[in-house]
Write a protein that holds these residues in place. Sequence first.
Motif: not given
Length: 459
Positions: A86, A94, A39, A80, A102, A83, A76-77
């Motif tokens: 988040r 995730p 990520h 959600d 991303h 991500d 922005e991924h």
Amino acid sequence: MSVTETARQERVIELRLGPVAHGGHVVARHEGRVVFVRHGIPSELARVALTDADEGAKFWRGDVVEVLEASPHRREHVWDLADSLRAHSEGRLPVGGAEFGHIALDEQRRLKAAVIREQLERLAHLERDIVVEPVPLRPGAADDGGGLAWRTRCSFAVTPEGRLAMHAHRSEELIPITGMPLATDEIDALHLWELDLRGVERVEVAAPASGSAPLVVFTLADGVAPARLTEILDGLDPAVSASAVGSAALGPGAARSPLTVRGRGSVTEHVLGHHYTVTGEGFWQIHRRAPETLVTAVLDALGGVLAAGAQVADLYAGAGLFTAPLAAAVGPGGYVLSVEGSPGTSRDARRTFKRQPEVAVVQGRVERVLRTQGGPGAFDAVVLDPPRAGAGREAVRQLVAAEPKAIAYVACDPASFARDLGWFRDAGWTLGSLRAFDLYPMTHHVESVALLLPPAHAN
């Protein structure tokens, strides 16, 4: 470098991220130890939660949980639940399966090309410029859908509470889902996450690119009453075909095996004028344009070798994606040996080619079949489409001994492909053309089609 903890009580360290690595990671170092980080993007400064950090391990693993200096390619991924930033802020992991979501699409493809190039240099001792080609979602269009809505097949887990879910990467943790952005609209429209799936262990979905009815396969837990399956089906669109796997569907004491409970237990796929029958458990390429893209690339690579009357082998043939166009190319006077190890998928191929005497469908390990049917001069051309583990040394040895005029190698893993290519090169073979396709956007996976030529035919 600071060390803190997240809400999940994970150790967090600050790292400058280095180059991309095979497997969906970037490489960083912490006090001399290699850390494989998911990520992230090369050059970023990030806080990384260590997900696998045994003090005695040669390397650690971690997820980016905060970006301190972002790459210009970060966005922005697209999902959600996948991500990492988040997810960790919410005290969970995730969802796996969209680890590049991303990253801007052009940069995703550049990173995948870098991985292929690095694997070729390291394992096959070969330098080659690589371009990963985008794949449009529909014929005649340039739109790649923004890297979304391409999956025609999905596999889901189910929580103990009966909710549709997916696993976190390298974890048994289940995350309930209410959508899957990479799936086609036909799968999304089923709204499977609205069903009460108690008593189900897994859910497999196939929605053919041809537009025919989707197939949903439920794997039932042991001891589930048949009435529970009826309740589940009542929540499913009546137009959808459904199958079940499990003794509950067949009665007490029965073995776990597939049973069609509504409609057909298979789907029909159409590729460049050829028709295929694929059952729910059978293998098929998951990107809606992958079959057409790969068939075209293979036929282009083999070129004039596929003359009328030629003898050809399709190894790791699956349901026969390449077998059908190969049979059409060599004609009734030719011969295609189609070899697949999976019994279910091989049955799919036999159904498809039962009226084509020029095609011999054999179920078994490729090495074992080549031992009896792959002597010198047995094949003019070979299509080699192994699983992620690659063909392996023994299969390469047997193919070199068979002396075909050309091999089209369809690779879904850059590392195993480069390793196999190294063994071919040791035997005097050369790499001709090599094309790479972005058939798995938002993930680190990439598909390649390579032309391998024996010493006598090297340019």
